[in-house]
Motif scaffolding. Structure first.
Motif, short mmCIF file in Angstrom:
data_model
loop_
_atom_site.label_atom_id
_atom_site.label_comp_id
_atom_site.label_asym_id
_atom_site.label_seq_id
_atom_site.Cartn_x
_atom_site.Cartn_y
_atom_site.Cartn_z
N VAL A 1 22.90 51.19 46.81
CA VAL A 1 24.35 51.22 46.62
C VAL A 1 24.82 49.91 45.99
O VAL A 1 24.57 48.82 46.52
CB VAL A 1 25.09 51.41 47.96
CG1 VAL A 1 26.60 51.44 47.74
CG2 VAL A 1 24.62 52.70 48.64
N SER A 2 25.48 50.01 44.85
CA SER A 2 26.15 48.85 44.26
C SER A 2 27.64 49.05 44.41
O SER A 2 28.15 50.17 44.29
CB SER A 2 25.76 48.68 42.79
OG SER A 2 26.25 49.75 42.01
N THR A 3 28.35 47.96 44.67
CA THR A 3 29.80 48.06 44.84
C THR A 3 30.45 46.71 44.59
O THR A 3 29.78 45.69 44.46
CB THR A 3 30.15 48.58 46.26
OG1 THR A 3 31.55 48.86 46.31
CG2 THR A 3 29.78 47.57 47.33
N ILE A 4 31.75 46.72 44.51
CA ILE A 4 32.50 45.49 44.31
C ILE A 4 32.37 44.60 45.54
O ILE A 4 32.09 45.06 46.64
CB ILE A 4 33.99 45.79 44.04
CG1 ILE A 4 34.60 46.58 45.22
CG2 ILE A 4 34.15 46.58 42.75
CD1 ILE A 4 36.08 46.84 45.08
N GLY A 5 32.55 43.31 45.35
CA GLY A 5 32.51 42.37 46.46
C GLY A 5 31.10 42.06 46.93
O GLY A 5 30.13 42.22 46.21
N ILE A 6 31.02 41.60 48.17
CA ILE A 6 29.75 41.25 48.78
C ILE A 6 29.51 42.20 49.94
O ILE A 6 30.04 42.00 51.04
CB ILE A 6 29.77 39.79 49.27
CG1 ILE A 6 30.19 38.84 48.14
CG2 ILE A 6 28.39 39.38 49.80
CD1 ILE A 6 30.48 37.43 48.60
N PRO A 7 28.73 43.27 49.72
CA PRO A 7 28.57 44.29 50.76
C PRO A 7 27.61 43.86 51.85
O PRO A 7 26.59 43.21 51.60
CB PRO A 7 28.01 45.49 49.98
CG PRO A 7 27.26 44.88 48.84
CD PRO A 7 28.02 43.63 48.48
N LYS B 1 25.94 41.91 40.01
CA LYS B 1 24.58 41.38 40.13
C LYS B 1 23.54 42.48 39.87
O LYS B 1 22.49 42.23 39.27
CB LYS B 1 24.39 40.73 41.49
CG LYS B 1 25.18 39.43 41.65
CD LYS B 1 25.03 38.84 43.01
CE LYS B 1 25.70 37.46 43.11
NZ LYS B 1 27.18 37.53 42.88
N ALA B 2 23.83 43.70 40.31
CA ALA B 2 22.94 44.83 40.01
C ALA B 2 22.87 45.08 38.51
O ALA B 2 21.80 45.33 37.95
CB ALA B 2 23.42 46.10 40.72
N ALA B 3 24.02 44.99 37.85
CA ALA B 3 24.06 45.20 36.40
C ALA B 3 23.27 44.12 35.68
O ALA B 3 22.53 44.40 34.72
CB ALA B 3 25.51 45.20 35.92
N ALA B 4 23.42 42.87 36.12
CA ALA B 4 22.70 41.76 35.49
C ALA B 4 21.20 41.94 35.63
O ALA B 4 20.43 41.69 34.69
CB ALA B 4 23.13 40.43 36.09
N LEU C 1 33.59 42.93 32.53
CA LEU C 1 35.00 43.17 32.30
C LEU C 1 35.28 44.62 32.67
O LEU C 1 35.23 45.52 31.82
CB LEU C 1 35.37 42.89 30.84
CG LEU C 1 35.17 41.46 30.34
CD1 LEU C 1 35.48 41.37 28.86
CD2 LEU C 1 36.04 40.49 31.13
N GLY C 2 35.54 44.85 33.94
CA GLY C 2 35.81 46.19 34.42
C GLY C 2 37.17 46.23 35.08
O GLY C 2 38.11 45.57 34.62
N THR C 3 37.29 47.02 36.16
CA THR C 3 38.54 47.01 36.91
C THR C 3 38.87 45.60 37.35
O THR C 3 40.02 45.17 37.35
CB THR C 3 38.43 47.93 38.14
OG1 THR C 3 38.06 49.25 37.71
CG2 THR C 3 39.74 47.99 38.90
N GLY C 4 37.84 44.85 37.75
CA GLY C 4 37.98 43.44 38.11
C GLY C 4 37.23 42.56 37.12
O GLY C 4 36.81 43.02 36.04
N LEU C 5 37.05 41.31 37.49
CA LEU C 5 36.38 40.33 36.63
C LEU C 5 35.35 39.56 37.45
O LEU C 5 35.66 39.05 38.53
CB LEU C 5 37.42 39.33 36.08
CG LEU C 5 36.88 38.11 35.34
CD1 LEU C 5 36.26 38.53 34.00
CD2 LEU C 5 37.99 37.08 35.12
N ALA C 6 34.13 39.48 36.95
CA ALA C 6 33.08 38.70 37.62
C ALA C 6 31.97 38.43 36.63
O ALA C 6 31.90 39.03 35.54
CB ALA C 6 32.53 39.43 38.84
N ALA C 7 31.08 37.51 37.00
CA ALA C 7 29.92 37.18 36.18
C ALA C 7 28.69 37.12 37.07
O ALA C 7 28.79 37.06 38.30
CB ALA C 7 30.12 35.84 35.47
N ALA C 8 27.52 37.18 36.46
CA ALA C 8 26.26 37.00 37.18
C ALA C 8 25.35 36.13 36.33
O ALA C 8 25.33 36.25 35.10
CB ALA C 8 25.60 38.35 37.47
#
Length: 277
Positions: A70-76, A115-118, A138-145
């Motif tokens: 399971v990949s999801t937003i945030g830190i699961p 991180k899963a995508a990276a 660059l999706g619903t939110g913003l993050a980098a890995a």
């Protein structure tokens, strides 16, 4: 061997702020069935998770997966999902426990979606061979890995690369509740103001340049739903990097800009099936 026994399968889910993508695959990762459903974030975390699990059960067609990634937003985690404001109630949801109840016979792996995508883009996509590599979502939110030596950097608390929380200006220093970068640079922000309007691209370029100077990556790869506007994004970002970064890196569109988080979750599920804990 029982020839009538069902084919062993794994399940992967990518639960985002607007949609959940699912795939069922064999133990080698070959995809057998796919589905996408709306997350309905406005209905809350429990409803969104139930919608995802119900869709998974339909896709599995009575089979029990050997493993679930399971990949999801945030830190699961087992008891909560940190840094996940895009789905109301998601931060308080005991995601790991809920999924363990839904799939009690399965090995379970949870991972941050970016991180899963990276990891997938490094192993099978546009980040292959890059060290260091930077994946920008660059999706619903913003993050980098950040990928160093083939490993996605987690950070002390799993929050490495959460640039959506960046301060936008020196005036925000010391404020208790500053407006974060994600509020003006994200798919959600883009829905409220066109890409060609200045603040979005100016803020994105400013923070990407500073991050690039700090990391000195060999290559930057951009994924997420906003890559559909790649022509509008690439030119301004390329010019900003070339103008200010001492060693400007490559800047590429992700090989799998929309599915990399799901494919990263699938890789984790396959790994868990072969190497259970």
């Amino acid at each position: 061997m029982n020839e009538n026994a069902p084919l062993p399968v794994v399940l992967a889910l990518d639960i985002g702020g607007t949609k959940t993508a699912l795939t069922v695959a064999d133990l080698h990762g070959a995809r057998l069935a796919d589905r996408t459903v709306e997350t309905h974030a406005d209905q809350g975390a429990q409803a969104g998770l139930k919608n995802a699990v119900d869709a998974a059960r339909t896709l599995l067609d009575g089979r029990e997966p050997i493993a679930v990634g399971v990949s999801t937003i945030g830190i699961p985690g087992e008891d909560a999902v940190a840094l996940a404001p895009n789905i109301p109630g998601w931060e308080e949801l005991a995601l790991g426990r809920e999924l363990a109840l839904a799939f009690p016979q399965s090995q379970l792996r949870l991972v941050n979606d970016v991180k899963a995508a990276a990891r997938h883009e490094h192993d099978h996509g546009a980040l292959a061979g890059a060290d260091p590599g930077l994946y920008l979502n660059l999706g619903t939110g913003l993050a980098a890995a950040i990928v160093v030596g083939g490993t996605v950097l987690g950070g002390r608390h799993g929050a490495a690369g959460e640039i959506g929380y960046n301060l936008r200006s020196p005036a925000d220093v010391g404020k208790r509740d500053p407006v974060p970068l994600e509020a003006v640079v994200s798919g959600k922000a883009h829905a409220q103001r066109p890409l060609h309007e200045g603040e979005f691209l100016e803020q994105l370029a400013f923070h990407l340049v500073n991050l690039t100077i700090a990391l000195d990556p060999e290559r930057i790869v951009v994924g997420g739903g906003m890559v559909r506007s790649w022509e509008a994004l690439h030119g301004p970002l390329r010019r900003a990097l070339d103008a200010a970064v001492p060693y400007p890196p490559e800047l590429l569109r992700a090989a799998h800009p929309y599915e990399a988080p799901l494919l990263g979750a699938l890789a984790l599920a396959v790994e868990a099936a072969h190497h259970p804990v």
